[in-house]
Design an enzyme around this catalytic site. Structure first.
Site, PDB file in Angstrom:
ATOM      1  CB  VAL A   1      -1.655   4.966  -6.663  1.00 37.71           C
ATOM      2  CG1 VAL A   1      -1.295   4.680  -7.903  1.00 37.71           C
ATOM      3  CG2 VAL A   1      -1.018   5.864  -5.663  1.00 37.71           C
ATOM      4  CB  CYS A   2      -5.540   9.160  -7.112  1.00 40.57           C
ATOM      5  SG  CYS A   2      -6.325   9.486  -5.723  1.00 40.57           S
ATOM      6  NE  ARG A   3      -3.419  16.131  -6.738  1.00 41.59           N
ATOM      7  CZ  ARG A   3      -3.831  16.923  -5.428  1.00 41.59           C
ATOM      8  NH1 ARG A   3      -3.070  17.298  -4.617  1.00 41.59           N
ATOM      9  NH2 ARG A   3      -5.172  17.286  -5.635  1.00 41.59           N
TER      10      ARG A   3
END
Length: 110
Positions: free
Chosen positions: A61-63
């Protein structure tokens, strides 16, 4: 961009005990994250990949999903089983999944 070549999973399908790898930068991590997430910024992933388990599914996951797609592609090419969490931490927050932040602050996605 990367989405066509990497496996993608919806936020709601990430198991609570799943290995969630957060590849955002330190300030993003401190502002709000999933409680069970492991933090390795994308810029450090090549050097720290050995910390990521090879014997289980890895949810990245990232932004919003761009950096995590890059991480998933690299991990899968190197022999891991990784999937990109669609919509990143923005989708995680919108879905009402648990979040925490440093210093007892209200968690937010920055």
């Amino acid at each position: 961009m990367f989405e066509q070549s990497v496996p993608v999973v919806e936020v709601g399908t990430v198991p609570e005990d799943g290995y969630l790898l957060d590849v955002r930068e330190q300030d993003e991590w401190q502002a709000g994250r999933a409680p069970q997430a492991v933090h390795i910024p994308l810029s450090e992933l090549a050097a720290r990949a050995g910390e990521v388990p090879r014997d289980r599914q890895v949810y990245v996951v990232c932004r919003v999903g761009g950096r995590s797609a890059q991480a998933v592609q690299a991990l899968n090419e190197a022999g891991w089983r990784a999937a990109n969490v669609a919509g990143g931490m923005q989708a995680w927050a919108l879905a009402g999944r648990p979040m925490e932040a440093d210093g007892g602050a209200d968690p937010q996605v920055v």
